[in-house]
Design a protein around this motif. Structure first.
Motif, PDB file in Angstrom:
ATOM      1  N   PRO A 237      22.573  11.553  -0.442  1.00  0.00           N
ATOM      2  CA  PRO A 237      22.723  11.046   0.934  1.00  0.00           C
ATOM      3  C   PRO A 237      21.529  10.180   1.328  1.00  0.00           C
ATOM      4  O   PRO A 237      20.427  10.339   0.797  1.00  0.00           O
ATOM      5  N   ASP A 238      21.748   9.253   2.236  1.00  0.00           N
ATOM      6  CA  ASP A 238      20.642   8.454   2.758  1.00  0.00           C
ATOM      7  C   ASP A 238      20.015   9.167   3.950  1.00  0.00           C
ATOM      8  O   ASP A 238      20.296  10.335   4.215  1.00  0.00           O
ATOM      9  N   ARG A 239      19.166   8.463   4.679  1.00  0.00           N
ATOM     10  CA  ARG A 239      18.454   9.091   5.796  1.00  0.00           C
ATOM     11  C   ARG A 239      19.384   9.496   6.923  1.00  0.00           C
ATOM     12  O   ARG A 239      19.035  10.295   7.775  1.00  0.00           O
ATOM     13  N   ASN A 240      20.585   8.920   6.957  1.00  0.00           N
ATOM     14  CA  ASN A 240      21.575   9.290   7.978  1.00  0.00           C
ATOM     15  C   ASN A 240      22.607  10.281   7.464  1.00  0.00           C
ATOM     16  O   ASN A 240      23.569  10.601   8.155  1.00  0.00           O
ATOM     17  N   GLY A 241      22.397  10.754   6.225  1.00  0.00           N
ATOM     18  CA  GLY A 241      23.313  11.735   5.674  1.00  0.00           C
ATOM     19  C   GLY A 241      24.543  11.155   5.019  1.00  0.00           C
ATOM     20  O   GLY A 241      25.501  11.887   4.758  1.00  0.00           O
ATOM     21  N   HIS A 242      24.546   9.845   4.745  1.00  0.00           N
ATOM     22  CA  HIS A 242      25.714   9.201   4.151  1.00  0.00           C
ATOM     23  C   HIS A 242      25.422   8.767   2.722  1.00  0.00           C
ATOM     24  O   HIS A 242      24.292   8.400   2.391  1.00  0.00           O
ATOM     25  N   ILE A 243      26.460   8.777   1.885  1.00  0.00           N
ATOM     26  CA  ILE A 243      26.320   8.309   0.506  1.00  0.00           C
ATOM     27  C   ILE A 243      26.563   6.801   0.456  1.00  0.00           C
ATOM     28  O   ILE A 243      27.097   6.229   1.409  1.00  0.00           O
ATOM     29  N   PRO A 244      26.196   6.133  -0.645  1.00  0.00           N
ATOM     30  CA  PRO A 244      26.387   4.677  -0.736  1.00  0.00           C
ATOM     31  C   PRO A 244      27.831   4.227  -0.508  1.00  0.00           C
ATOM     32  O   PRO A 244      28.064   3.149   0.039  1.00  0.00           O
ATOM     33  N   LEU A 245      28.797   5.048  -0.899  1.00  0.00           N
ATOM     34  CA  LEU A 245      30.196   4.675  -0.702  1.00  0.00           C
ATOM     35  C   LEU A 245      30.525   4.523   0.779  1.00  0.00           C
ATOM     36  O   LEU A 245      31.341   3.684   1.159  1.00  0.00           O
ATOM     37  N   TYR A 246      29.875   5.302   1.620  1.00  0.00           N
ATOM     38  CA  TYR A 246      30.073   5.179   3.069  1.00  0.00           C
ATOM     39  C   TYR A 246      29.568   3.820   3.554  1.00  0.00           C
ATOM     40  O   TYR A 246      30.220   3.160   4.375  1.00  0.00           O
ATOM     41  N   ALA A 247      28.409   3.393   3.046  1.00  0.00           N
ATOM     42  CA  ALA A 247      27.875   2.076   3.419  1.00  0.00           C
ATOM     43  C   ALA A 247      28.816   0.969   2.971  1.00  0.00           C
ATOM     44  O   ALA A 247      29.018  -0.022   3.672  1.00  0.00           O
ATOM     45  N   LEU A 248      29.409   1.144   1.790  1.00  0.00           N
ATOM     46  CA  LEU A 248      30.375   0.159   1.302  1.00  0.00           C
ATOM     47  C   LEU A 248      31.593   0.098   2.217  1.00  0.00           C
ATOM     48  O   LEU A 248      32.146  -0.981   2.471  1.00  0.00           O
ATOM     49  N   ALA A 249      31.998   1.249   2.745  1.00  0.00           N
ATOM     50  CA  ALA A 249      33.130   1.291   3.671  1.00  0.00           C
ATOM     51  C   ALA A 249      32.799   0.639   5.008  1.00  0.00           C
ATOM     52  O   ALA A 249      33.711   0.261   5.751  1.00  0.00           O
ATOM     53  N   CYS A 250      31.517   0.514   5.314  1.00  0.00           N
ATOM     54  CA  CYS A 250      31.093  -0.146   6.560  1.00  0.00           C
ATOM     55  C   CYS A 250      31.097  -1.668   6.432  1.00  0.00           C
ATOM     56  O   CYS A 250      30.804  -2.364   7.410  1.00  0.00           O
ATOM     57  N   ARG A 251      31.393  -2.170   5.230  1.00  0.00           N
ATOM     58  CA  ARG A 251      31.394  -3.619   4.996  1.00  0.00           C
ATOM     59  C   ARG A 251      32.784  -4.077   4.559  1.00  0.00           C
ATOM     60  O   ARG A 251      33.001  -4.390   3.373  1.00  0.00           O
TER      61      ARG A 251
END
Length: 544
Positions: free
Chosen positions: A146-160
């Protein structure tokens, strides 16, 4: 030398810290030359190295990291390395520089030591997908951190969503060029892609696809406990559903079909959340997945949609902050789309009681729809009236002109017989036909726009009645303008027969109003036709 590493002010800063903060590049350069390598790592009382303060000036960054490469991975008080600080601050120049000079091995080692994927997620969010892909290839287990916000990289990809084809709204000719394969010469294809920005888009999509496949592969090696407790893949699939990223939802469900039954913090299933977010393609995808799990399908579709007693029809009636808006579209279009969603969900419901079901607020779906769409209804009414009024003025003007022209024909009338002077001219019949068509079509458009202005503006009117009147009105108005200019051109040809050098340039400029109308109103007309007469948004035969 001893004084160079001394803390000389009340903030615990060394002379190097102070020179960096003041922006004195030459002093920083001299100090870095004189100072031992280890002294560049000294932290001030706030836990910052001198290089952490130099992110705004690439020259100072270079002086320091060239002498001590360890500075590139020393974390600040908020546990961030310099590259992450630059990305989160939006300092793209510094981030680009740090991307080039920071060894990938150091970045991977740092992420693993801290079990932190914050840098990967920041790279994804700032469109540095190539570096993010390289790092994940070298350290695959980072995909589950998880990142500093508790999300995995796949979540960041879903934000784009723009990183995937489903996130781009291309005009038809760009879609055609994007999809071209093989049968055009390579050089021509390359030039077309470069000219239209398609090359960059396709490269972005290719990298994001590899990122997606890489992150989803990690799910295969996880047991059920890992999937539920440690990786937050369910958060990623809900975010992808919110953004309408079909590719991510498809890949996650391929890797772990049971996630289709997951619920969020409000006890919403992915299926009901797709309805709330108005994501038809996600609905189709999930519907296909549920068709495989036939024993659970009715329960997931028509059971409780959240923890507030809502059914899936309540979700279709609700306007939520998650609801996808039609970008750059009027409230009338949005109102029509909302009604289409509500009617579609109502039509597929196999339980008659669903339209009468009450939630914990003791409200039926239709009551929720009326409450949540009150402002949208008002805005849609205003847009319809303003558009109809403007077009009606033009239509009325054309009616007046063409009616008068019918009795004031080119060349006037013969005083003895009363017949038009050019009645036997071979183009005269064309003039009369064009004039009559313009008069009839403009009158039709005025009647249609008048029907819009006198409508009751009930919710149901926005589904078919009002859009159909607007479509007919705009088509009739376009036809009346075209035939009016045709009548004008024919009149010129009759009056100045044989003098084409003078007439042809005038005829050319007479087409300008037609082109302007097409440019200004035709996109509206096309959008309205597509929105009104499109096939069902739910394709239950869609394949994963």
């Amino acid at each position: 030398m001893a004084t160079l590493n001394a803390k000389v002010n009340d903030r615990g800063q060394t002379p190097l810290h102070i020179a960096v903060a003041k922006g004195h590049v030459h002093i920083v350069e001299n100090l870095v030359v004189l100072m031992p390598k280890k002294d560049l790592e000294i932290l001030d009382d706030s836990g910052m190295t001198a290089m952490a303060l130099a992110l705004g000036d690439i020259r100072m960054l270079e002086f320091m990291h060239k002498k001590n490469q360890k500075l590139l991975t020393i974390r600040d008080p908020t546990n961030r390395i310099p590259l992450l600080v630059a990305l989160e601050a939006g300092n793209i120049k510094a981030a680009d520089h740090l991307c080039k000079v920071t060894p990938k091995e150091d970045l991977i080692r740092d992420a693993k030591d801290h079990s932190d994927s914050s840098l990967i997620t920041a790279l994804i969010l700032w469109n540095k997908l190539d570096l993010a892909l390289d790092l994940l290839r070298c350290g695959r287990d980072i995909t589950t951190f998880p990142d500093r916000n508790g999300h995995i990289p796949l979540y960041a990809l879903a934000c784009r969503p723009s990183a995937f084809p489903s996130g781009w709204q291309l005009v038809f000719w760009k879609k055609w060029i994007y999809a071209l394969r093989g049968w055009l010469p390579y050089r021509l294809m390359s030039n077309l892609h470069k000219l239209l920005g398609v090359r960059h888009m396709k490269k972005l999509h290719a990298i994001s696809r590899q990122l997606l496949e890489l992150t989803c592969k990690q799910m295969d090696s996880m047991n059920e406990f890992d999937l539920q407790a440690g990786t937050r893949f369910s958060d990623a699939i809900f975010q992808a559903t919110r953004e309408g990223v079909v590719e991510i939802v498809r890949e996650i469900l391929k890797a772990e079909p049971s996630l289709v039954e997951k619920k969020d913090e409000k006890s919403r299933t992915i299926f009901s959340f797709a309805v709330l977010c108005r994501q038809a393609r996600i609905w189709n995808l999930l519907n296909h997945e549920l068709s495989i799990m036939s024993s659970r399908k009715d329960q997931l579709l028509f059971g409780p949609a959240d923890g507030s007693g809502n059914t899936i029809l309540h979700m279709a009636a609700t306007v939520d902050t998650s609801t996808q808006l039609l970008h750059n579209k009027s409230a009338a279009f949005q109102m029509q789309r909302e009604l289409q969603w509500f009617k579609e969900i109502e039509a597929i419901s196999t339980f008659p009681w669903m339209s009468e079901a009450r939630n914990f607020e003791n409200m039926r779906p239709k009551e929720i729809f009326t409450r949540d769409h009150k402002e949208m209804l008002k805005e849609g009414e205003k847009w319809m009236k303003d558009t109809a009024t403007s077009c009606m003025v033009v239509g009325t003007l054309i009616v007046t002109i063409m009616f008068a022209v019918a009795f004031a024909v080119p060349g006037g009338n013969n005083q003895e017989t009363g017949f038009p002077m050019f009645s036997k001219h071979k183009l005269f019949k064309l003039f009369i036909i064009a004039d009559a068509l313009s008069l009839f079509s403009s009158t039709t458009s005025v009647v249609m726009f008048l029907g819009i202005l006198t409508s009751h503006y009930a919710e149901e009117d926005f589904l078919k009645s009002l859009p159909q009147k607007m479509i007919i009105g705009l088509l009739a108005l376009f036809f009346s303008i075209t035939t009016m200019m045709m009548a004008f051109c024919v009149a010129l040809l009759i009056m100045f027969f044989g003098k084409s050098q003078m007439v042809i340039p005038i005829m050319y400029f007479s087409s300008l109003p037609i082109h302007l109308f097409v440019f200004m109103q035709f996109p509206l007309l096309v959008d309205m036709i597509k929105s009104t007469y499109q096939p069902s948004m739910f394709d239950r035969k869609m394949k994963i």
